[in-house]
Design a protein around this motif. Structure first.
Motif, PDB file in Angstrom:
ATOM      1  N   GLN A  96       0.853  -1.224   0.132  1.00  0.00           N
ATOM      2  CA  GLN A  96       0.038  -0.089   0.066  1.00  0.00           C
ATOM      3  C   GLN A  96       0.802   1.300  -0.131  1.00  0.00           C
ATOM      4  OE1 GLN A  96      -3.026  -0.252   2.988  1.00  0.00           O
ATOM      5  NE2 GLN A  96      -3.481   2.143   2.824  1.00  0.00           N
ATOM      6  N   GLU A  97       1.911   1.322   0.628  1.00  0.00           N
ATOM      7  CA  GLU A  97       2.823   2.489   0.924  1.00  0.00           C
ATOM      8  C   GLU A  97       3.788   2.457  -0.109  1.00  0.00           C
ATOM      9  OE1 GLU A  97       3.949   0.154   3.905  1.00  0.00           O
ATOM     10  OE2 GLU A  97       2.300  -0.319   3.253  1.00  0.00           O
ATOM     11  N   GLY A  98       3.944   1.556  -0.975  1.00  0.00           N
ATOM     12  CA  GLY A  98       5.283   1.597  -1.956  1.00  0.00           C
ATOM     13  C   GLY A  98       6.252   0.746  -1.287  1.00  0.00           C
ATOM     14  N   ARG A  99       6.721   1.012  -0.059  1.00  0.00           N
ATOM     15  CA  ARG A  99       8.006   0.543   0.288  1.00  0.00           C
ATOM     16  C   ARG A  99       9.230   0.410  -0.372  1.00  0.00           C
ATOM     17  NH1 ARG A  99       6.249  -4.636   4.161  1.00  0.00           N
ATOM     18  NH2 ARG A  99       3.904  -3.460   4.961  1.00  0.00           N
ATOM     19  N   LEU A 100       9.527   1.602  -1.156  1.00  0.00           N
ATOM     20  CA  LEU A 100      10.608   1.610  -2.010  1.00  0.00           C
ATOM     21  C   LEU A 100      11.761   1.732  -0.978  1.00  0.00           C
ATOM     22  CD1 LEU A 100       9.641   3.879  -4.985  1.00  0.00           C
ATOM     23  CD2 LEU A 100       9.407   1.438  -4.731  1.00  0.00           C
ATOM     24  N   PHE A 101      13.098   1.360  -1.474  1.00  0.00           N
ATOM     25  CA  PHE A 101      14.276   1.399  -0.616  1.00  0.00           C
ATOM     26  C   PHE A 101      14.725   2.936  -0.673  1.00  0.00           C
ATOM     27  CE2 PHE A 101      14.350  -3.035  -2.127  1.00  0.00           C
ATOM     28  CZ  PHE A 101      13.660  -3.580  -0.968  1.00  0.00           C
ATOM     29  N   PRO A 102      14.853   3.569   0.385  1.00  0.00           N
ATOM     30  CA  PRO A 102      15.019   5.111   0.237  1.00  0.00           C
ATOM     31  C   PRO A 102      16.653   5.397   0.124  1.00  0.00           C
ATOM     32  CG  PRO A 102      14.891   4.304   2.577  1.00  0.00           C
ATOM     33  CD  PRO A 102      14.401   3.279   1.840  1.00  0.00           C
ATOM     34  N   HIS A 103      17.398   4.323   0.166  1.00  0.00           N
ATOM     35  CA  HIS A 103      18.918   4.618   0.052  1.00  0.00           C
ATOM     36  C   HIS A 103      19.101   4.394  -1.574  1.00  0.00           C
ATOM     37  CE1 HIS A 103      18.197   0.401   0.837  1.00  0.00           C
ATOM     38  NE2 HIS A 103      19.490   0.151   0.712  1.00  0.00           N
ATOM     39  N   LEU A 104      18.319   3.785  -2.368  1.00  0.00           N
ATOM     40  CA  LEU A 104      18.459   3.450  -3.894  1.00  0.00           C
ATOM     41  C   LEU A 104      17.891   4.258  -4.669  1.00  0.00           C
ATOM     42  CD1 LEU A 104      18.140  -0.539  -3.271  1.00  0.00           C
ATOM     43  CD2 LEU A 104      20.296   1.021  -3.117  1.00  0.00           C
ATOM     44  N   THR A 105      18.324   4.317  -5.801  1.00  0.00           N
ATOM     45  CA  THR A 105      17.642   5.271  -7.015  1.00  0.00           C
ATOM     46  C   THR A 105      16.433   4.348  -7.385  1.00  0.00           C
ATOM     47  OG1 THR A 105      18.964   4.334  -8.657  1.00  0.00           O
ATOM     48  CG2 THR A 105      19.917   6.379  -7.726  1.00  0.00           C
ATOM     49  N   VAL A 106      15.749   4.907  -8.332  1.00  0.00           N
ATOM     50  CA  VAL A 106      14.644   4.089  -9.057  1.00  0.00           C
ATOM     51  C   VAL A 106      15.086   3.110  -9.500  1.00  0.00           C
ATOM     52  CG1 VAL A 106      12.608   4.594 -10.709  1.00  0.00           C
ATOM     53  CG2 VAL A 106      12.910   6.333  -9.098  1.00  0.00           C
ATOM     54  N   ARG A 107      16.255   3.349 -10.443  1.00  0.00           N
ATOM     55  CA  ARG A 107      16.943   2.339 -11.072  1.00  0.00           C
ATOM     56  C   ARG A 107      17.182   1.110 -10.393  1.00  0.00           C
ATOM     57  NH1 ARG A 107      18.953   1.746 -16.178  1.00  0.00           N
ATOM     58  NH2 ARG A 107      19.001   3.903 -16.395  1.00  0.00           N
ATOM     59  N   GLN A 108      18.006   1.456  -9.178  1.00  0.00           N
ATOM     60  CA  GLN A 108      18.356   0.295  -8.583  1.00  0.00           C
ATOM     61  C   GLN A 108      17.142  -0.394  -7.481  1.00  0.00           C
ATOM     62  OE1 GLN A 108      20.878   2.997  -6.183  1.00  0.00           O
ATOM     63  NE2 GLN A 108      22.876   2.131  -7.060  1.00  0.00           N
ATOM     64  N   ASN A 109      16.179   0.454  -7.150  1.00  0.00           N
ATOM     65  CA  ASN A 109      15.097  -0.260  -6.787  1.00  0.00           C
ATOM     66  C   ASN A 109      14.489  -1.126  -7.703  1.00  0.00           C
ATOM     67  OD1 ASN A 109      13.481   0.816  -4.188  1.00  0.00           O
ATOM     68  ND2 ASN A 109      14.520   2.485  -4.733  1.00  0.00           N
ATOM     69  N   LEU A 110      14.218  -0.813  -8.970  1.00  0.00           N
ATOM     70  CA  LEU A 110      13.763  -1.765  -9.966  1.00  0.00           C
ATOM     71  C   LEU A 110      14.445  -2.796 -10.234  1.00  0.00           C
ATOM     72  CD1 LEU A 110      12.737   1.001 -12.624  1.00  0.00           C
ATOM     73  CD2 LEU A 110      11.062  -0.332 -11.207  1.00  0.00           C
TER      74      LEU A 110
END
Lengths: 250, 379
Positions: free
Chosen positions: B82-96
């Motif tokens: 629900q809240e995405g939970r993307l890793f804040p220490h990584l860029t969008v590319r690294q998250n992907l």
């Protein structure tokens, strides 16, 4: 005043710039260089243990955890002299651990390594605390997310937990370093006050204040101590700010 | 094929869940606190049920009787939180790419192609160098979807991915979800308490209330049932119809739709003739007449038969109507029911205002071709 002849030969051979660091004289510069070396190794060697202890305290539940927590924090509240005495009993020439380490060629008694050990032990709770707080502040749901993406526990720790704990680890390292620079009681009890070997800045200041006419030198060294501590704190603040900026994505 | 069957106790709350679903979007629908999130947690491996069995395409993930519990990181199930939970220490590319670091399944070239596909599909190509904190809520959810997709999952779980977004952001993401569904390669389990989302996206609905599955079936069938209201929470009841655009009327800015129910005139839809749509018609927008009205402003008069009546609250009744092969839902007062003498089997006329069909309620149907899809996003 201390006499130069008392110093080990290797110190006397050093180039003038090193021995007379900032024109302080050989005794004071030796104390500064020694203090930096002792604090650096104390910080570096206690880091893996502090990290492991912080992880255990922040993440694990087991019987006797409060006792473990208490033992870890003991050096914080114990008189440093007691810490030093315990170290002497354990790691001295005749101590059980001292003999054990001697078999692999590591001697602590009356050596600078012993000063580093004393500093590491007294600073240990501070380092653990900083890392533990940072660990506990991590959103564990991010670790769940990492698991659903295929990372096992070790990889989750390395790729998510550890980088997010970095500010706390850094803070812990600086605290430990700064505390080590100031270590006095445990050091003098454990490894005595040997010039060039275990006489760190605080011990040198103490010695100077006990020596007739040593006050100006003591004052200079005290000023250096203040500067060093301040420098450590400012640097850590800078690093922490840069790191948290990187972590939060600004 | 996803098979879920388990019981679990959470605090004082008992979950007793059993359903199976095929491809497309399976919507777990129900009010907040009904236990939907626990169900997806169990599927993902973030919750260990006390007893039960969960399998996907025959591969057993959980079987308490045989002491099988596959850990989350070995399940290959994507999870969009629900809240995405993307890793804040990584860029969008690294998250992907996070999932692909640990899954050495695809060769480099193949995964590169997929990466480009996914970022294009979700419209996030221009965000790759950014960090999550610099993204809007809608962008975060799109990246989260992409991250889950790129871990090469065999099933995608989405837990209220739109709940934390405002209406504009929701409209921004819904088309991407429809595209994902219509690409059809990965089955999706979609958790939601919002009837509009479910009506638009779901292939199958699993209705959950009080920790139990209350009904399972195709979206049109479940949404067309009277009396879901008390089970699914305070949503606006409304039937879901599948229709095709047969004509546009530029003079009055109207479009004509055709489906199993007959014909329906609605406000102009910017899609070519022949496009297939999903239309949700709210029960409160349907008027029932006993005889064919001679002159009314409503453009749509459908012949229908009363199938079922369910009392809702003290004053209202929900009426299930059969119009052709489809089902309609009307909500009227008990007094009107009395006056009209509505009983099952009675022939009536259902009046639907063209204006009542909201633009927002129009979704694409699974059979819609991709070209038609693309147009609505650009428009």
């Amino acid at each position: 005043m201390l006499q130069a002849e008392k110093y080990p030969a290797r110190l006397r051979r050093r180039p003038p710039v090193m021995t007379h660091l900032f024109a302080l004289g050989p005794e004071a510069s030796a104390a500064i260089v020694l203090s930096l070396r002792v604090s650096f190794w104390a910080m570096l060697c206690s880091l893996p243990f502090a990290l492991a202890t912080a992880v255990i305290l922040a993440r694990c539940r087991f019987w006797g955890k409060s006792l473990f927590d208490g033992v870890v924090h003991l050096p914080l509240v114990l008189p440093p002299v007691v810490t030093g005495y315990v170290l002497l009993l354990l790691f001295g020439h005749n101590g059980p651990l001292g003999r054990l380490f001697a078999t692999i060629g590591v001697v602590f008694a009356f050596r600078w390594t012993g000063a580093a050990l004393a500093a590491a032990v007294t600073a240990f709770p501070l380092m653990v605390r900083a890392i533990r707080l940072s660990l506990e502040a991590i959103d564990r749901r991010l670790e769940e997310a990492a698991a659903t993406l295929g990372a096992n526990r070790t990889l989750v720790f390395l790729a998510v937990t550890l980088p997010l704990t970095a500010p706390g680890i850094l803070a812990g390292m600086v605290l430990s370093f700064a505390r080590s620079l100031g270590e006095f009681g445990a050091t003098i009890t454990f490894v005595s006050n040997i010039p060039g070997e275990t006489r760190t800045i605080p011990l040198a200041i103490y010695t100077l204040t006990q020596t007739p006419g040593g006050d100006p030198a003591a004052l200079r060294l005290s000023a250096i101590a203040v500067l060093l501590s301040l420098l450590a704190l400012v640097l850590s603040e800078l690093f922490a700010r840069r790191l948290s900026r990187r972590l939060s994505g600004d | 094929m996803l098979e879920v069957e388990f019981t679990h106790i959470l605090g004082g709350f008992t979950l007793d869940i059993a359903f199976s679903s095929g491809g497309g979007v399976t919507a777990l629908f129900g009010r907040s606190g009904a236990g939907k999130t626990s169900v997806v947690h169990a599927i993902a491996g973030l919750l260990r049920p006390r007893r039960g069995r969960i399998a996907i395409n025959g591969a057993v993930l959980v079987d308490t009787e045989n002491r099988i519990f596959v850990p989350a990181h070995k399940r290959r199930i994507g999870y969009v939180f629900q809240e995405g939970r993307l890793f804040p220490h990584l860029t969008v590319r690294q998250n992907l790419l996070f999932g692909s670091w640990f899954a050495a399944r695809a060769t480099n070239a193949a995964s590169r192609a997929r990466f480009d596909d996914v970022t294009a599909l979700l419209g996030i190509d221009h965000l790759l160098a950014r960090r999550p904190r610099r993204l809007s809520g809608g962008e975060i959810q799109r990246v989260a979807i992409g991250r889950a997709l790129l871990a090469a999952p065999r099933l995608l779980l989405m837990d209220e991915p739109l709940a934390s977004l405002d209406a504009t952001r929701k409209d921004e993401i819904l088309p991407y979800l429809e595209r994902l569904r219509d690409h059809g390669r990965i089955p999706i389990v979609y958790v939601s308490h919002a009837a509009t989302e479910v009506a638009r996206l779901a292939t199958t609905i699993v209705l959950i209330a009080d920790g139990r599955v209350q009904a399972v079936g195709p979206v049109a069938e479940i949404m067309g049932q009277a009396g879901l209201y008390p089970l699914a929470g305070g949503f606006d009841a409304g039937a879901v119809l599948v229709a095709r655009i047969v004509a546009h009327d530029p003079r009055w800015d109207l479009s004509e739709l055709e489906g199993g129910f007959g014909r329906l005139v609605v406000g102009r839809i910017d899609l070519p003739v022949g496009s297939q749509l999903r239309v949700r018609i709210l029960a409160r927008d349907v008027i029932i007449a006993g005889e064919r009205p001679a002159s009314v402003s409503s453009l749509n008069v459908l012949t229908a038969t009363v199938e079922k009546l369910v009392a809702v609250g003290a004053e209202a009744v929900e009426v299930e109507l059969r119009a052709g092969t489809d089902r309609l839902l009307a909500r009227i007062t008990r007094r009107s029911q009395q006056t009209l003498g509505l009983v099952p089997g009675r022939r009536v006329f259902a009046l639907i205002k063209a204006i009542a069909v909201e633009r927002r309620s129009l979704g694409h149907d699974a059979t819609t071709d991709f070209a038609a899809d693309a147009q609505i996003f650009e428009g």
